[in-house]
Enzyme design. Structure first.
Site, PDB file in Angstrom:
ATOM      1  N   LEU A  81       0.867  -1.172   0.000  1.00 50.22           N
ATOM      2  CA  LEU A  81       0.000   0.000   0.000  1.00 50.22           C
ATOM      3  C   LEU A  81       0.903   1.220   0.000  1.00 50.22           C
ATOM      4  O   LEU A  81       2.000   1.196   0.573  1.00 50.22           O
ATOM      5  CB  LEU A  81      -0.898   0.028   1.246  1.00 50.22           C
ATOM      6  CG  LEU A  81      -1.950  -1.067   1.398  1.00 50.22           C
ATOM      7  CD1 LEU A  81      -2.690  -0.899   2.722  1.00 50.22           C
ATOM      8  CD2 LEU A  81      -2.930  -1.055   0.235  1.00 50.22           C
ATOM      9  N   ASP A  82       0.450   2.303  -0.639  1.00 55.02           N
ATOM     10  CA  ASP A  82       1.207   3.545  -0.583  1.00 55.02           C
ATOM     11  C   ASP A  82       1.459   3.914   0.874  1.00 55.02           C
ATOM     12  O   ASP A  82       0.659   3.603   1.755  1.00 55.02           O
ATOM     13  CB  ASP A  82       0.429   4.687  -1.250  1.00 55.02           C
ATOM     14  CG  ASP A  82       0.264   4.480  -2.749  1.00 55.02           C
ATOM     15  OD1 ASP A  82       0.942   3.605  -3.311  1.00 55.02           O
ATOM     16  OD2 ASP A  82      -0.560   5.207  -3.338  1.00 55.02           O
ATOM     17  N   ARG A  83       2.542   4.620   1.098  1.00 50.48           N
ATOM     18  CA  ARG A  83       2.917   4.978   2.474  1.00 50.48           C
ATOM     19  C   ARG A  83       1.782   5.668   3.229  1.00 50.48           C
ATOM     20  O   ARG A  83       1.567   5.404   4.413  1.00 50.48           O
ATOM     21  CB  ARG A  83       4.148   5.892   2.438  1.00 50.48           C
ATOM     22  CG  ARG A  83       4.655   6.287   3.805  1.00 50.48           C
ATOM     23  CD  ARG A  83       5.980   7.021   3.715  1.00 50.48           C
ATOM     24  NE  ARG A  83       6.558   7.202   5.037  1.00 50.48           N
ATOM     25  CZ  ARG A  83       7.831   7.487   5.251  1.00 50.48           C
ATOM     26  NH1 ARG A  83       8.659   7.624   4.228  1.00 50.48           N
ATOM     27  NH2 ARG A  83       8.290   7.639   6.472  1.00 50.48           N
ATOM     28  N   VAL A  89      -1.398   5.373   2.774  1.00 52.41           N
ATOM     29  CA  VAL A  89      -2.654   4.609   2.766  1.00 52.41           C
ATOM     30  C   VAL A  89      -2.656   3.575   3.890  1.00 52.41           C
ATOM     31  O   VAL A  89      -1.618   2.990   4.219  1.00 52.41           O
ATOM     32  CB  VAL A  89      -2.856   3.921   1.398  1.00 52.41           C
ATOM     33  CG1 VAL A  89      -4.120   3.076   1.383  1.00 52.41           C
ATOM     34  CG2 VAL A  89      -2.906   4.981   0.291  1.00 52.41           C
TER      35      VAL A  89
END
Length: 210
Positions: free
Chosen positions: A49-51, A53
């Site tokens: 997951l994006d940082r 998110v």
């Protein structure tokens, strides 16, 4: 660090915001080891997951589990569902967004490309509008492809940035980005049993508004 499920092969957990998915000091595997009380445990990241998110993730505890889960991801046998709160609302209550995306590595940004070319990849997602409140909407998202920042860019490029978006949006929202990994599903890497894990978003703005 909230753990949803632990066995000898996998750990399902809730990734907090501002934590990297990768294995480094302070990254998610490091936090999982701390939560398990086992600082040398073999915790392996199999999806990201994006940082910024948050939400549900699964990590592998053995090389064999990591290999099998990675295979399922490559072969689209790994189910992922996201929830988001966006500014505005799509014209249709349900539909598909399809774009060509390219990555600017120097700026660490993803952009919509006007035509096919080197480094350009197709990005496809399905969405369903769950609720509207004023000028924001809650949407459910199923990714058909897994491009970097895909959800964020595909909605922002249509004038519907995610609430809390700072990289691709222009609004000053008083919250973290409203993108949540709501559920995942996969076959257990050892037993083959289908497993699903889900968690509702936090009871905070903007999730409480829509």
């Amino acid at each position: 660090m909230e753990l949803l499920y632990v066995d000898q092969d996998i750990v399902a957990c809730i990734k907090p915001p501002r934590v990297l998915s990768t294995d480094e000091p302070g990254g998610l595997p490091d936090l999982v080891r701390q939560a398990l009380g086992s600082p040398k445990a073999g915790i392996r990241t199999v999806h990201r997951l994006d940082r910024v998110v948050s939400g549900v993730m699964v990590l592998a505890r053995t090389p064999q589990a990591a290999s099998e889960l990675s295979r399922q991801i490559r072969e689209d046998a790994f189910a992922k569902e996201y929830l988001a709160v966006i500014h505005g609302c799509p014209g249709e209550d349900a539909g598909t967004l399809r774009d060509l995306l390219c990555r600017d590595k120097a700026r660490r940004m993803t952009m919509v490309a006007p035509e096919p070319g080197k480094g350009v990849q197709e990005a496809v997602l399905d969405y369903q509008v769950l609720n509207r409140a004023g000028d924001i909407s809650r949407v459910k998202i199923h990714l058909r492809t897994g491009r970097t920042h895909q959800i964020r860019v595909q909605f922002a490029s249509r004038g519907m940035p995610l609430v809390g978006e700072r990289k691709y949006g222009t609004r000053e929202d008083p919250c973290e980005i409203a993108l949540w990994s709501h559920s995942i599903g996969f076959s257990h890497p050892r037993t083959g049993k289908w497993m699903e894990f889900s968690k509702e978003p936090p009871e905070s703005y903007p999730w409480t508004e829509v």
